[in-house]
Design an enzyme around this catalytic site. Sequence first.
Site, short mmCIF file in Angstrom:
data_model
loop_
_atom_site.label_atom_id
_atom_site.label_comp_id
_atom_site.label_asym_id
_atom_site.label_seq_id
_atom_site.Cartn_x
_atom_site.Cartn_y
_atom_site.Cartn_z
N HIS A 1 -7.16 -4.60 -0.90
CA HIS A 1 -6.47 -5.85 -1.22
C HIS A 1 -7.23 -6.57 -2.31
O HIS A 1 -7.09 -7.77 -2.50
CB HIS A 1 -6.40 -6.77 -0.01
CG HIS A 1 -5.95 -6.10 1.23
ND1 HIS A 1 -6.82 -5.49 2.10
CD2 HIS A 1 -4.71 -5.92 1.73
CE1 HIS A 1 -6.12 -4.95 3.10
NE2 HIS A 1 -4.85 -5.20 2.90
N HIS B 1 0.83 -1.21 0.00
CA HIS B 1 0.00 0.00 0.00
C HIS B 1 0.86 1.26 0.00
O HIS B 1 0.40 2.33 0.37
CB HIS B 1 -0.91 0.02 1.23
CG HIS B 1 -1.71 -1.23 1.40
ND1 HIS B 1 -2.61 -1.65 0.46
CD2 HIS B 1 -1.74 -2.15 2.39
CE1 HIS B 1 -3.17 -2.79 0.87
NE2 HIS B 1 -2.65 -3.11 2.03
#
Lengths: 215, 215, 356, 356
Positions: C218, C56
């Site tokens: 995700h 991320h």
Amino acid sequence: MADINNDQVLAWLSACAEAMTEHKQELTDLDAATGDADHGNNMARGFDKVQGSLEGHAGKPAGDVLKAVAMTLMSSVGGASGPLYGSYFMKAAAAVQGPDGISTDELADMLRAGVDAVKQRGRAETGEKTMIDALEPAAAAAKQAVSDGKDVLAVLEDIVTAAKAGMEYTVELKATKGRASYQGEKSIGHQDPGATSSYYMLHALYDIMTAEFPS
Amino acid sequence: MADINNDQVLAWLSACAEAMTEHKQELTDLDAATGDADHGNNMARGFDKVQGSLEGHAGKPAGDVLKAVAMTLMSSVGGASGPLYGSYFMKAAAAVQGPDGISTDELADMLRAGVDAVKQRGRAETGEKTMIDALEPAAAAAKQAVSDGKDVLAVLEDIVTAAKAGMEYTVELKATKGRASYQGEKSIGHQDPGATSSYYMLHALYDIMTAEFPS
Amino acid sequence: MKKLINAVDDVLTEQLQGMALAHPELSASLDPFYITRADGPTQGEVAVISGGGSGHEPMHGGYVGQGMLAAACPGQIFTSPTPDQMLEAAKAAHGGAGVLFLVKNYTGDVLNFETATELLHMEGIPVQAVLIDDDIAVKDSLHTAGRRGVGATVIIEKIVGAAAASGYDLDQCASLARNLNLRSRSMGMALTSCIVPANGKPTFNLADNEMEIGIGIHGEPGQERIPWQPVDEVTARMTTEILEDVGYSRTVREWDRDAGDWQERELIDDPFGEGDKMIALVNSMGGTPVSELYAVYRKLAQVCEERGIALARNLVGPYITSLEMQGFSITLVKASDDILNFWDAPVHTPALRWGV
Amino acid sequence: MKKLINAVDDVLTEQLQGMALAHPELSASLDPFYITRADGPTQGEVAVISGGGSGHEPMHGGYVGQGMLAAACPGQIFTSPTPDQMLEAAKAAHGGAGVLFLVKNYTGDVLNFETATELLHMEGIPVQAVLIDDDIAVKDSLHTAGRRGVGATVIIEKIVGAAAASGYDLDQCASLARNLNLRSRSMGMALTSCIVPANGKPTFNLADNEMEIGIGIHGEPGQERIPWQPVDEVTARMTTEILEDVGYSRTVREWDRDAGDWQERELIDDPFGEGDKMIALVNSMGGTPVSELYAVYRKLAQVCEERGIALARNLVGPYITSLEMQGFSITLVKASDDILNFWDAPVHTPALRWGV
Ligand SMILES: Nc1ncnc2c1ncn2[C@@H]1O[C@H](COP(=O)(O)OP(=O)(O)O)[C@@H](O)[C@H]1O
Ligand SMILES: Nc1ncnc2c1ncn2[C@@H]1O[C@H](COP(=O)(O)OP(=O)(O)O)[C@@H](O)[C@H]1O
Ligand SMILES: [Mg+2]
Ligand SMILES: [Mg+2]
Ligand SMILES: [Mg+2]
Ligand SMILES: [Mg+2]
């Protein structure tokens, strides 16, 4: 007396716009092979602007119109071809003096002044696989035809024939100027998009003149 | 007397590592269907670490080994399953007191303490499509088999059978805990990866014990 | 799988090494993985610490530095970090004023941070953990693990980091973080999937003309998979859902330092309405260039203006990504003057810097 | 084509509108397209102006602001802007101390900026233009349009912007820019192509296992198309080529303000060597996330260290992109103490900000 009158000049410019739109994809595809796939978009965008301005030019002397077209192309085509076509029309305009249109003599001068301007701005010569390879033989053919005393349709026929041959010859050339030069040897085998748009531009003049005077 | 001796406990943990590596892709694929496709990697990574630590545990009481395994899993599995298996082994370890290994009584206590720890940490119950659905029936079966006076192999057989049934039952369940819960109804029809790794973990114990005492 | 990596197993270590080389103001521990300020710990300042699966970036490591995080714990890609990392990071960053864990609401993160909280407490370090769950795409929250933590995390880390630097104590920092979370709502969408190196294939598959609305960071499924729509339509839909989402309630666990145990508490979102001033984040999922985000921002601003909502501050760029996924998310956080002051306070991290 | 856009013809206008909304410190003209500082022109300061085709965001619009550019002229995507834009931008940004055009060396940009230079001169505004041509992937430069301008542009814009803010006059700014260009070398690579909205299909095609070394920022072909290699190998190769590239020479045109005409001049690159201190840019082509760039930075730092070359400053991120192309480029600029001072000077733009 003007061999190409002011109205015909306007019709020519309008026909250029139509030709660029009609051949937009083809020009872009040619540019995709050796450059960055935008020549069709650039030319169509530029001549579209020109077309939009033509109404306002009705009745004006050809020289003034061509100068305005130069500014419009310069500010709307973008890329390498924008300033080059801009310079072409700017210097071509200066070769046209008459209030009624363009004589064949002036036509030959126009084409010469135009291609010389492109060479200077682009620092390029014939044989470098650019629009010059269509514009230079066209200018030479115009000069020859006029000194041979041909009439306007015959002069235009010679111009178009020479531009076409020059355009087709670019297939064999290796690009040494512009974006296509990064392709090096790989540029050989592809026709130059700028030479192709130049051919369509000159062909448009032939088209509107033959339409008016069908043989 | 220990029904599962300390060496067998080490062999079990080693067999767990082999099972997780062998089924790594399968566990990851199950997790891909309902979660984030990492359960096989997580479990293989964690038990790989465990395996690497086993040599240092030779001769230690089973309770101490299981506690160390808990710490190793906690710090190397990651994800949701890391702290859950960590808690499982931590509380299971506390149920094992003997210096020589694990009795069947202790085995039943271990499995109960382990699954209760998972429920507490995970705030989950059976029927939520998690590892609990394999671990809870396994613990209940152990208790029953031991109170029925079965021997260690028979107890393990019941454990494995119950875990398998629980694991397979997760196919029908809708996930309401963990990452799979985001799939809602779409989680139905897929077997839960955590329940599957729990089954392999328990199966590994059965395997090493039957390998030593072939019937 | 075409990525700028060497062996799959070395990805995280090498990326952290590169990050530490590029940012000498940070220091990176490779075993266990954590990132702290090279000039830390800052004595007398609450250590605001976050962490989560990698993939991320720049979150969270890129937010370590003056005025923001004291430490970050990167897990494996898309996998929660582990309690030992959190414990070591907390000990390295603790400046005597306690540790606040900012935790995105994913089961893995929650369970690992809870374990770390207990361990840290056992070490005698004052600790609190606050959950972030701003992703309104999760609708059936009673029957799921609840809303996910997404873009609000970046904004909360900035603001609470500034509060810690200004002298807020642990409970004040925790209560500010909690309030901010109740004033934050986000939603994301994807044009393409991403590839987790360890898997080597796309996490999910979207057809050439499809997009997924409500995607998680995700690749968790969203609300709906729909045919491609113009950016204005998608943005208007997402903005409207964010603005109209009211009354979300969740039960969170808070650490009771006296009892040494968790206490449950119910918290309800603070609604948005006319006259609100927002901090807006228009975030790239990683593979979408900033130019396209500006088209999103344009429509977001129009929709908000129509409803009398002001965008007082903004971030437009890749701040909380999903590897190379294409797509974007929108986060709105209702500000106050105090919140804006903390937002404007100096920050010096690899990914967020101003005033210094 | 899955992009966050509405109609293809509106892409640029809407992105600029969004950018202006997100950054009230800038102002955006939509006809013709240009971006200036909302608080400009800065009286008595040379106006450093750049421009080029769009699709490379944040370049150039994201670099307008205090301590960097006074204005930027975005062209259509991957197409040079036009002289009228440059003229209007220059007039809007001119603070009485002249205008310096920083021009990336592409035929289109060169010809349009030359035309603009002539027009600006005719308007009586002191003007100079400096070419940037740092892309060493172009080897046969005698038979091509020469090296292309790439990553060095960002660094030169920052440093010359700082010099202008410090009071350098037009000729000093131009000569600093020219020197910086001779101290700058770059090289790029691509993992994937990008899609120009107006075309709707990939600019080029790379097989699933291929990468292209030496790519240009518009997808111009590079040196070689090779099977995928680990990031260390590619980075080492590119770094070595950059460090070992010596003696590049080119003829540039400079504007002679007295003669009102162009003068040609030959300029030769300044070589790199042991003991040099560099400003390094590890740049994403747009679709590559920052995490992968750190792996590049790691190897770049190793190779440089082996050769006794220090990376004194760095930028790692998407600074000069090709829409959503995946890949990266490396730029090294040989610094001096003066150059580092200008680098460290305050800058406040959407994409680069520190010290303020
Ligand atoms: N230096 C030059 N001199 C003359 N013509 C050139 C030169 N460079 C490029 N051209 C012409 O311009 C054409 C490309 O135009 P276009 O695609 O519109 O611009 P760009 O290359 O900037 O994308 C080429 O096909 C070629 O004919
Ligand atoms: N709250 C919970 N209680 C018990 N088990 C859970 C819970 N949440 C998840 N699990 C188990 O964890 C498994 C997923 O583990 P893993 O994939 O390693 O972690 P993550 O979901 O963080 O990626 C699920 O299949 C499920 O069995
Ligand atoms: Mg082109
Ligand atoms: Mg998982
Ligand atoms: Mg996971
Ligand atoms: Mg172009």
